[in-house]
Scaffold this motif. Structure first.
Motif, mmCIF file in Angstrom:
data_model
loop_
_atom_site.group_PDB
_atom_site.id
_atom_site.type_symbol
_atom_site.label_atom_id
_atom_site.label_comp_id
_atom_site.label_asym_id
_atom_site.label_seq_id
_atom_site.Cartn_x
_atom_site.Cartn_y
_atom_site.Cartn_z
ATOM 1 N N LEU A 1 55.988 -12.317 68.976
ATOM 2 C CA LEU A 1 56.242 -13.731 68.732
ATOM 3 C C LEU A 1 54.911 -14.448 68.569
ATOM 4 O O LEU A 1 54.035 -14.345 69.428
ATOM 5 C CB LEU A 1 57.034 -14.342 69.887
ATOM 6 C CG LEU A 1 58.387 -13.700 70.201
ATOM 7 C CD1 LEU A 1 59.047 -14.417 71.371
ATOM 8 C CD2 LEU A 1 59.300 -13.731 68.981
ATOM 9 N N ARG A 2 54.784 -15.187 67.497
ATOM 10 C CA ARG A 2 53.545 -15.938 67.281
ATOM 11 C C ARG A 2 53.391 -17.028 68.347
ATOM 12 O O ARG A 2 52.298 -17.255 68.842
ATOM 13 C CB ARG A 2 53.544 -16.539 65.880
ATOM 14 C CG ARG A 2 53.446 -15.491 64.767
ATOM 15 C CD ARG A 2 53.375 -16.127 63.395
ATOM 16 N NE ARG A 2 53.073 -15.127 62.366
ATOM 17 C CZ ARG A 2 53.994 -14.463 61.684
ATOM 18 N NH1 ARG A 2 55.285 -14.678 61.908
ATOM 19 N NH2 ARG A 2 53.629 -13.585 60.772
ATOM 20 N N GLU A 3 54.491 -17.695 68.685
ATOM 21 C CA GLU A 3 54.502 -18.690 69.756
ATOM 22 C C GLU A 3 55.746 -18.436 70.612
ATOM 23 O O GLU A 3 56.841 -18.868 70.255
ATOM 24 C CB GLU A 3 54.524 -20.110 69.195
ATOM 25 C CG GLU A 3 53.267 -20.503 68.437
ATOM 26 C CD GLU A 3 53.302 -21.952 67.980
ATOM 27 O OE1 GLU A 3 54.011 -22.764 68.630
ATOM 28 O OE2 GLU A 3 52.638 -22.271 66.974
ATOM 29 N N PRO A 4 55.618 -17.721 71.720
ATOM 30 C CA PRO A 4 56.778 -17.330 72.533
ATOM 31 C C PRO A 4 57.672 -18.491 72.940
ATOM 32 O O PRO A 4 58.888 -18.323 73.061
ATOM 33 C CB PRO A 4 56.137 -16.662 73.749
ATOM 34 C CG PRO A 4 54.848 -16.114 73.236
ATOM 35 C CD PRO A 4 54.356 -17.119 72.230
ATOM 36 N N VAL A 5 57.108 -19.676 73.141
ATOM 37 C CA VAL A 5 57.907 -20.803 73.598
ATOM 38 C C VAL A 5 58.973 -21.205 72.582
ATOM 39 O O VAL A 5 60.008 -21.760 72.934
ATOM 40 C CB VAL A 5 56.992 -22.009 73.930
ATOM 41 C CG1 VAL A 5 56.389 -22.609 72.671
ATOM 42 C CG2 VAL A 5 57.753 -23.071 74.714
ATOM 43 N N ARG A 6 58.741 -20.910 71.311
ATOM 44 C CA ARG A 6 59.701 -21.289 70.279
ATOM 45 C C ARG A 6 61.039 -20.565 70.425
ATOM 46 O O ARG A 6 62.072 -21.054 69.971
ATOM 47 C CB ARG A 6 59.144 -20.963 68.892
ATOM 48 C CG ARG A 6 58.116 -21.938 68.362
ATOM 49 C CD ARG A 6 57.927 -21.682 66.867
ATOM 50 N NE ARG A 6 56.539 -21.698 66.489
ATOM 51 C CZ ARG A 6 56.073 -21.164 65.357
ATOM 52 N NH1 ARG A 6 56.897 -20.544 64.543
ATOM 53 N NH2 ARG A 6 54.786 -21.233 65.071
ATOM 54 N N ALA A 7 61.010 -19.369 71.009
ATOM 55 C CA ALA A 7 62.231 -18.573 71.105
ATOM 56 C C ALA A 7 63.358 -19.344 71.778
ATOM 57 O O ALA A 7 64.497 -19.360 71.305
ATOM 58 C CB ALA A 7 61.957 -17.271 71.854
ATOM 59 N N VAL A 8 63.044 -19.999 72.878
ATOM 60 C CA VAL A 8 64.060 -20.773 73.604
ATOM 61 C C VAL A 8 64.133 -22.205 73.098
ATOM 62 O O VAL A 8 65.223 -22.725 72.820
ATOM 63 C CB VAL A 8 63.791 -20.747 75.114
ATOM 64 C CG1 VAL A 8 64.733 -21.708 75.850
ATOM 65 C CG2 VAL A 8 63.969 -19.331 75.651
ATOM 66 N N GLU A 9 62.966 -22.857 72.962
ATOM 67 C CA GLU A 9 62.948 -24.278 72.626
ATOM 68 C C GLU A 9 63.498 -24.567 71.230
ATOM 69 O O GLU A 9 64.071 -25.633 70.998
ATOM 70 C CB GLU A 9 61.526 -24.833 72.754
ATOM 71 C CG GLU A 9 61.003 -24.856 74.182
ATOM 72 C CD GLU A 9 61.899 -25.684 75.101
ATOM 73 O OE1 GLU A 9 62.301 -26.801 74.712
ATOM 74 O OE2 GLU A 9 62.221 -25.190 76.208
#
Length: 542
Positions: free
Chosen positions: A465-473
Motif C-alpha cells: 500500500l502506498r498509503e496504508p491509511v487509505r485502506a480504511v479511510e
C-alpha cells in the motif's frame, strides 16, 4: 554493495508468452537466413514456460502459420478444430440464441490450452538455440548514461519477509543486451515503468481492462469443437461482460467469465458472478456429472486501437499484450501477440545487422500499425467503448459498426481509466450472492487450491500500500472495501482488530498475479511488485 553476476546477450526478451517466444523464434530464423550468430535470451518469472499463461482460448492460427508453417508436423498441441459456434443472451431462467457476430465466427480456428501451446513454442525456441531461463523474475530495468535500455536485473532470491538475507540468499543477475524486448503480458510491471519513463502513452487513451476467470472441467457432456459465448445474466445491463464455454478433447470443457473493470458498483464481485453463472440451467447441465480440475484468473487489455502506446524506445520494444493488442470483439489476442513478436524480431535483427542498437526503432511501431494487427484493431475500435452506456446501446452500436459501417466510422470513441469509474456505496446496494454449493460453485479459497499457486512463505509481500491509511479511510468507508470483492483469490480481507476497528489484511501468498488490484483500486493505492521468481500460479494445463 551487492555484487551481481552479469550475463550478456545480443537480444533479451522479458516474458515467455506467445509474443516473446514468437520474437525469439523469428530472431533465430532471421539470423540463420542472414548467416548471423545472434544470441537470444528469454527470462520468465513463472516456474516453467506456460505456467503463467492463461486464456480461453480459441486460437486463430494466422500468425502461427507464418512463424512455423509446418506446426502440424511438429506436433503442436493445436488439435480441436471449432465445429460449432453459438452466441446467446441469458436471462435467469432462459437462453435465447442470437446469430453470432462475424468476429465470433470461428471456422478454421482451434480450441486450445494456451499454456500447452506456449510450452511447445518454448521447446521450438530452444531447438533453435534460444536460452530460456524460467523461474527468474525481471525486477528492474537497466539503463546506460544516455537513458537507453540495456537489459534488466532479475529479483534477488532468498530474501526474508523482514528484508534480511536468508541462508539461501542469491542476488539477482544482470542480464545485459544490445536490444531488449518487453513481452510481459497484460499490465507488465516493467512495461508500466518504461511507459512512464519515456512518456509512451502520451496522445493515446487510457488503457481499459477486464478480468477473466476460468475453470477447467472434466465431464462426459463435452462435445469437442463446440464454442458457446453468452451475454446478459447474471450481470446487470450497465456492466460489460459475458461468458465463454469451449469444448476440448479428452472430455474437457474450459469455461469462464469476463467482466469489464470499468464497472461502477463497489459491491460487485466478478468471481461471484462467475459462480452464479454456472447455476444457469444451460451451463449446469454440462457440469453436473463432471469435476473441476483447474482454476485461474487474469486481467486482459480491452483498450484496443485508441489505447495503443508508442511501442518503441531507445534500446527496447514492447510486444503482445504488454502493448494491449487484444482484439476484443474476437476475444483473441494470441495471434496478434505472435505477429507483433515477429515484427519486433525483424526490426531488431535489422538494427543488430546495421549496429544501430541504441536508437529508438520507430519503424517497428509503424510496422505494427500498418500490419494486419493494426487493421484488425482499427476496425474493432468502437465496439468495446460502445458498451460504456449499457448493454442494449452497446449491442446497437456494435451492429451498426459491424454490419453498416464495417469498422470505418468517421469517429473514434474514447476510454476512461477503470479506477475512476467505481462509485461509492451511497449509490449502490449490497449484492446478495448465494453461498457456494461445493458442486457447481466454490469459495475462492476452495478454487485457489486448483490454481497451483505457490509463494515462498517467508518472502517479502509483493503487494504493498502506498498509503496504508487509505485502506480504511477511503476504501472501506466509501467503497465497502472493493478489493475484497474484485480479487479472485482471497488476497484482501477486512477484519476487526483488537479495538473493534476495521483493518486490511493482505494474504499475498494467495495472489494469482491477475493484476486486478493494480488496475481497479479507486485511489491507485495498491502497488503490485515482482515476487520471487518461480512463484505464483501454474496454469500449464489451462
Amino acid at each position: 554493495m551487492t555484487v551481481r553476476e552479469t550475463l550478456e546477450f545480443d537480444v533479451l526478451i522479458v516474458g515467455a508468452g506467445p509474443a516473446g517466444l514468437a520474437a525469439a523464434i523469428h530472431l533465430r530464423q532471421c539470423a540463420e537466413k542472414a548467416g548471423q550468430d545472434i544470441s537470444v535470451c528469454v527470462v520468465e518469472k513463472g516456474a516453467e514456460v506456460g505456467a503463467h499463461t492463461l486464456a480461453g482460448a480459441v486460437l486463430e492460427t494466422r500468425a502461427l502459420d507464418e512463424l512455423i508453417p509446418d506446426w502440424r508436423d511438429k506436433g503442436a498441441p493445436v488439435q480441436t478444430a471449432v465445429t460449432h459456434d453459438e452466441f446467446c443472451f441469458l436471462t435467469e431462467n432462459k437462453k435465447f440464441k442470437l446469430p453470432p457476430p462475424p468476429q465470433m465466427c470461428n471456422k478454421g480456428n482451434y480450441i486450445v490450452s494456451l499454456g500447452r501451446v506456449v510450452s511447445w513454442l518454448g521447446a521450438q525456441a530452444e531447438t533453435l538455440g534460444v536460452d530460456i531461463f524460467p523461474g527468474f523474475a525481471a525486477a528492474e530495468v537497466l539503463y546506460d548514461d544516455n537513458n537507453t535500455v540495456v537489459g534488466v536485473v532479475t529479483g534477488d532470491m532468498g530474501v526474508l519477509k523482514n528484508g534480511d538475507k536468508g541462508s539461501n540468499y542469491q542476488p539477482g543477475v544482470e542480464l545485459r543486451a544490445r536490444r531488449t524486448i518487453f513481452a510481459e503480458g497484460c499490465r507488465g510491471s516493467l512495461t508500466q515503468l518504461v511507459m512512464k519513463k519515456y512518456n509512451l502513452t502520451d496522445g493515446c487513451c487510457p488503457q481499459t481492462y477486464a478480468i477473466g476467470i476460468k475453470e477447467l472441467w472434466e465431464t462426459s457432456a463435452a462435445e469437442p469443437g463446440r464454442v458457446l459465448h453468452s451475454i446478459g445474466w447474471p450481470l446487470s445491463t450497465n456492466t460489460y461482460g459475458g461468458s465463454f464455454v469451449y469444448h476440448l478433447e479428452a472430455n474437457k470443457i474450459a469455461l469462464g467469465f469476463v467482466v469489464g473493470l470499468d464497472y461502477r458498483n463497489p459491491y460487485l464481485s466478478p468471481y461471484e458472478e462467475f459462480q452464479r453463472f454456472k447455476h444457469h440451467q444451460a451451463i449446469a447441465s454440462l457440469l453436473r456429472d463432471g469435476r473441476r480440475i483447474a482454476y485461474g484468473a487474469r486481467a486482459l487489455n480491452e483498450g484496443g486501437w485508441q489505447s495503443l502506446p508508442k511501442l518503441s524506445m531507445p534500446g527496447a520494444l514492447i510486444v503482445g499484450c504488454a502493448a494491449g493488442l487484444l482484439n476484443v470483439p474476437k476475444i483473441k489476442g494470441a495471434h496478434t501477440a505472435m505477429k507483433s513478436g515477429m515484427l519486433a524480431a525483424q526490426a531488431t535483427m535489422d538494427a543488430l545487422v546495421s549496429d544501430n542498437v541504441a536508437t529508438d526503432i520507430t519503424d517497428y511501431d509503424t510496422a505494427v500499425r500498418n500490419s494486419w494487427i493494426g487493421e484488425e484493431l482499427r476496425r474493432a475500435r468502437n465496439i468495446r467503448p460502445g458498451f460504456s452506456r449499457g448493454l442494449y446501446l452497446g449491442l446497437a452500436n456494435a451492429a451498426l459498426d459491424t454490419y453498416v459501417l464495417r469498422g470505418r466510422a468517421p469517429w473514434t470513441f474514447k476510454h476512461k481509466p477503470d479506477h475512476t469509474q467505481l462509485e461509492t456505496t451511497a449509490k449502490h446496494k449490497p449484492i446478495d450472492y448465494p453461498k457456494p454449493d461445493g458442486v457447481l460453485s466454490f469459495s475462492r479459497l476452495d478454487n485457489l487450491a486448483y490454481s497451483g499457486v505457490n509463494h515462498e512463505a517467508d518472502q517479502p509481500a509483493h503487494l504493498r500500500l502506498r498509503e496504508p491509511v487509505r485502506a480504511v479511510e477511503v476504501n472501506w468507508k466509501q467503497y465497502a472495501g472493493p478489493e475484497a470483492h474484485y480479487c479472485p483469490a482471497g488476497v484482501y480481507e477486512y477484519v476487526d482488530d483488537e479495538a473493534g476497528e476495521k483493518k486490511l489484511v493482505i494474504n499475498a501468498q494467495n495472489c494469482v498475479h491477475c493484476k486486478t488490484c493494480d488496475i481497479k483500486d479507486p485511489t491507485q493505492n495498491i502497488q503490485w511488485t515482482t515476487p520471487e521468481g518461480g512463484g505464483g500460479p501454474n496454469y500449464k494445463q489451462m
